[in-house]
Scaffold this motif. Structure first.
Motif, PDB file in Angstrom:
ATOM      1  N   SER A  65       6.699  -7.332  10.105  1.00 24.58           N
ATOM      2  CA  SER A  65       6.550  -5.877  10.220  1.00 24.58           C
ATOM      3  C   SER A  65       5.373  -5.377   9.392  1.00 24.58           C
ATOM      4  O   SER A  65       4.691  -4.434   9.783  1.00 24.58           O
ATOM      5  N   GLY A  66       5.110  -6.005   8.250  1.00 28.02           N
ATOM      6  CA  GLY A  66       3.947  -5.634   7.438  1.00 28.02           C
ATOM      7  C   GLY A  66       2.645  -5.908   8.146  1.00 28.02           C
ATOM      8  O   GLY A  66       1.690  -5.146   8.037  1.00 28.02           O
ATOM      9  N   LEU A  67       2.571  -6.982   8.905  1.00 26.54           N
ATOM     10  CA  LEU A  67       1.351  -7.302   9.649  1.00 26.54           C
ATOM     11  C   LEU A  67       1.137  -6.363  10.826  1.00 26.54           C
ATOM     12  O   LEU A  67       0.008  -6.078  11.196  1.00 26.54           O
ATOM     13  N   LYS A  68       2.217  -5.874  11.419  1.00 23.94           N
ATOM     14  CA  LYS A  68       2.105  -4.946  12.547  1.00 23.94           C
ATOM     15  C   LYS A  68       1.519  -3.611  12.128  1.00 23.94           C
ATOM     16  O   LYS A  68       0.861  -2.940  12.898  1.00 23.94           O
ATOM     17  N   SER A  69       1.739  -3.211  10.870  1.00 24.39           N
ATOM     18  CA  SER A  69       1.285  -1.894  10.411  1.00 24.39           C
ATOM     19  C   SER A  69      -0.173  -1.882  10.004  1.00 24.39           C
ATOM     20  O   SER A  69      -0.725  -0.842   9.715  1.00 24.39           O
ATOM     21  N   THR A  70      -0.830  -3.052   9.968  1.00 15.90           N
ATOM     22  CA  THR A  70      -2.234  -3.086   9.556  1.00 15.90           C
ATOM     23  C   THR A  70      -3.162  -3.102  10.726  1.00 15.90           C
ATOM     24  O   THR A  70      -2.816  -3.350  11.832  1.00 15.90           O
TER      25      THR A  70
END
Length: 200
Positions: A195-200
């Motif tokens: 999920s952290g990678l999706k927000s970047t």
């Protein structure tokens, strides 16, 4: 038996080869040759690199065979990287080429891990060079709190390829249970990373 040995040795040569040598001065489609001018050998994509006030992620501008077809068969390419304050080029590899990094402006912390899992790091300042051997994991960080950094990287291939570790591991569909077992954690932790990678 002799045939098997010859096959093995010829395969080893292919494994360690860089871009294949061409048998002409350069590569071009036959129908293009009569209209060929100096513009075919010119790449203009770096003209505005470094002139903007960069914020956000590291910006990479590539001059590889896909963007600059004159490089096909020549075994070289380049990229320019603009690092904002605190910008990081995440751990990645180039499976088809070594990289020679030249720091044009600013400062940069670089790191590389060899096949024995030894980490090599260096703080670079303007004018320094650093080499990353083909296939080895490496990263760059602009740790300067006030000043951006500008890098030129040269590659020993017209298409070095890039495999970013975070995106390769967490955005390509590798099953969560495989990742959880590999990192000795649980699937909830893996989902959090994704999920952290999706927000970047």
């Amino acid at each position: 038996m002799l045939e098997a040995i010859l096959v093995v040795f010829s395969s080893v040569g292919l494994i360690y080869a860089s871009d294949p040598d061409i048998l002409t001065d350069f590569t071009i489609l036959v129908w293009q040759f009569s209209n060929l001018t100096g513009s075919y050998f010119t790449f203009k994509g770096f003209r505005d690199v470094g002139t903007n006030n960069l914020t956000g992620p590291v910006k990479v501008t590539k001059a590889v065979a896909a963007e600059f077809p004159a490089l096909n068969g020549l075994g070289v390419s380049m990229a320019m990287l603009q690092f904002p304050v605190g910008g990081v080029n995440p751990p990645h590899t180039h499976p088809r080429a070594s990289e020679l990094l030249y720091l044009v402006d600013g400062s940069l912390l670089v790191g590389m891990v060899d096949t024995t899992a030894k980490l090599f790091t260096q703080n670079l300042t303007k004018g320094d060079l650093f080499v990353f051997p083909k296939g080895l994991l490496h990263y760059q960080l602009n740790a300067d709190a006030t000043y951006k950094a500008l890098v030129v990287s040269a590659f020993r291939s017209a298409n070095a390829g890039t495999m970013s570790v975070p995106s390769t591991l967490f955005t390509t569909g590798i099953p969560d249970d495989v990742l959880a077992k590999s990192f000795k954690t649980n699937t909830q932790a893996i989902e959090l990373l994704k999920s952290g990678l999706k927000s970047t």
